[in-house]
Design a protein around this motif. Structure first.
Motif, short mmCIF file in Angstrom:
data_model
loop_
_atom_site.label_atom_id
_atom_site.label_comp_id
_atom_site.label_asym_id
_atom_site.label_seq_id
_atom_site.Cartn_x
_atom_site.Cartn_y
_atom_site.Cartn_z
N TRP A 1 0.83 -1.19 0.00
CA TRP A 1 0.00 0.00 0.00
C TRP A 1 0.87 1.26 0.00
N MET A 2 1.89 1.28 0.81
CA MET A 2 2.77 2.45 0.92
C MET A 2 3.50 2.70 -0.41
N ALA A 3 3.94 1.66 -1.08
CA ALA A 3 4.64 1.81 -2.37
C ALA A 3 3.70 2.38 -3.41
N ARG A 4 2.45 1.91 -3.43
CA ARG A 4 1.48 2.45 -4.39
C ARG A 4 1.17 3.91 -4.08
N GLN A 5 1.10 4.26 -2.81
CA GLN A 5 0.84 5.65 -2.42
C GLN A 5 1.99 6.56 -2.83
N VAL A 6 3.23 6.13 -2.63
CA VAL A 6 4.40 6.91 -3.05
C VAL A 6 4.42 7.06 -4.56
N TYR A 7 4.11 5.96 -5.27
CA TYR A 7 4.08 6.00 -6.74
C TYR A 7 3.00 6.97 -7.21
N ALA A 8 1.80 6.92 -6.63
CA ALA A 8 0.71 7.82 -7.02
C ALA A 8 1.08 9.27 -6.72
N ASP A 9 1.68 9.52 -5.56
CA ASP A 9 2.10 10.88 -5.22
C ASP A 9 3.16 11.40 -6.17
N SER A 10 4.09 10.51 -6.56
CA SER A 10 5.14 10.96 -7.48
C SER A 10 4.56 11.28 -8.85
N LEU A 11 3.58 10.49 -9.31
CA LEU A 11 2.92 10.80 -10.58
C LEU A 11 2.20 12.14 -10.50
N ASN A 12 1.46 12.34 -9.42
CA ASN A 12 0.73 13.61 -9.26
C ASN A 12 1.70 14.78 -9.20
N PHE A 13 2.80 14.62 -8.48
CA PHE A 13 3.77 15.71 -8.37
C PHE A 13 4.46 15.97 -9.71
N PHE A 14 4.85 14.90 -10.41
CA PHE A 14 5.60 15.05 -11.64
C PHE A 14 4.75 15.64 -12.77
N TYR A 15 3.49 15.22 -12.85
CA TYR A 15 2.65 15.66 -13.95
C TYR A 15 1.77 16.87 -13.61
N THR A 16 1.86 17.40 -12.41
CA THR A 16 1.14 18.61 -12.06
C THR A 16 2.10 19.78 -12.20
N GLN A 17 1.96 20.46 -13.33
CA GLN A 17 2.85 21.59 -13.61
C GLN A 17 1.99 22.78 -13.99
N ASP A 18 1.63 23.55 -13.01
CA ASP A 18 0.73 24.68 -13.22
C ASP A 18 1.38 25.83 -13.99
N ASN A 19 2.68 25.97 -13.86
CA ASN A 19 3.33 27.13 -14.45
C ASN A 19 3.81 26.89 -15.89
N VAL A 20 3.56 25.70 -16.44
CA VAL A 20 3.96 25.42 -17.82
C VAL A 20 2.76 25.69 -18.72
N ARG A 21 2.99 26.48 -19.76
CA ARG A 21 1.90 26.83 -20.68
C ARG A 21 1.56 25.65 -21.58
N PRO A 22 0.32 25.53 -21.98
CA PRO A 22 -0.09 24.44 -22.87
C PRO A 22 0.67 24.46 -24.21
N GLN A 23 1.06 25.64 -24.68
CA GLN A 23 1.81 25.73 -25.93
C GLN A 23 3.16 25.02 -25.81
N ALA A 24 3.76 25.05 -24.63
CA ALA A 24 5.04 24.36 -24.43
C ALA A 24 4.85 22.85 -24.55
N PHE A 25 3.78 22.33 -23.94
CA PHE A 25 3.49 20.91 -24.07
C PHE A 25 3.17 20.54 -25.52
N ALA A 26 2.43 21.39 -26.22
CA ALA A 26 2.10 21.12 -27.62
C ALA A 26 3.38 21.01 -28.45
N ASN A 27 4.35 21.90 -28.20
CA ASN A 27 5.61 21.83 -28.94
C ASN A 27 6.41 20.58 -28.57
#
Length: 147
Positions: A1-27
């Motif tokens: 359970w703890m490993a899955r929680q750490v993995y889920a938190d790392s995914l949320n942290f890594f893919y939550t990027q509020d300051n990156v504009r959508p145009q940057a991801f499109a490029n």
């Protein structure tokens, strides 16, 4: 359970990027699509390579209608107010000064000094500032407070 929680938190942290504009991801995705197109083309699949290049162009906005950007300094200009006494500046025809003078002279109840002041205000006669100031001092001076 703890490993899955750490993995889920790392995914949320890594893919939550509020300051990156959508145009940057499109490029970023367009660059990946170009790389895939090159790889697929070298493997001999021209049609799939063409589709991937088209996808890359769409991600970069090549097919969108480009709107002309209006600079911010043009959108937020300070307004300028111009005061005028000329009717012509407002698009209204000028008044016939002779006709206006005849109209003012036709009013018998107006004293001569007031009539002259009105004509100066209407620019029928030249404005005499010194005479007007002396008249105002005489008319509205402290000596006439009791009257």
């Amino acid at each position: 359970w703890m490993a899955r929680q750490v993995y889920a938190d790392s995914l949320n942290f890594f893919y939550t990027q509020d300051n990156v504009r959508p145009q940057a991801f499109a490029n970023l995705y367009a660059e990946k699509a170009e790389n895939w197109a090159n790889t697929v083309f070298l493997m001999g699949n021209v049609k799939e390579g063409k589709n991937l290049l088209k996808l890359a162009a769409e991600l970069r906005g090549c097919y969108k209608d480009q709107q002309a950007e209006i600079p911010e300094e043009l959108l937020s200009q300070k307004s300028t107010v111009i005061y005028t006494t000329s009717r012509k500046d407002l698009g209204v025809p000028e008044i016939d000064r002779k006709e206006l003078e005849e109209f003012i002279d036709a009013i018998p109840e107006i004293p001569v000094i007031v009539r002259d002041n009105i004509k100066e205000d209407a620019r029928i006669k030249a404005f005499d500032l010194k005479k007007r100031m002396l008249y105002d001092i005489k008319e509205f001076g402290e000596d006439n407070e009791g009257e």
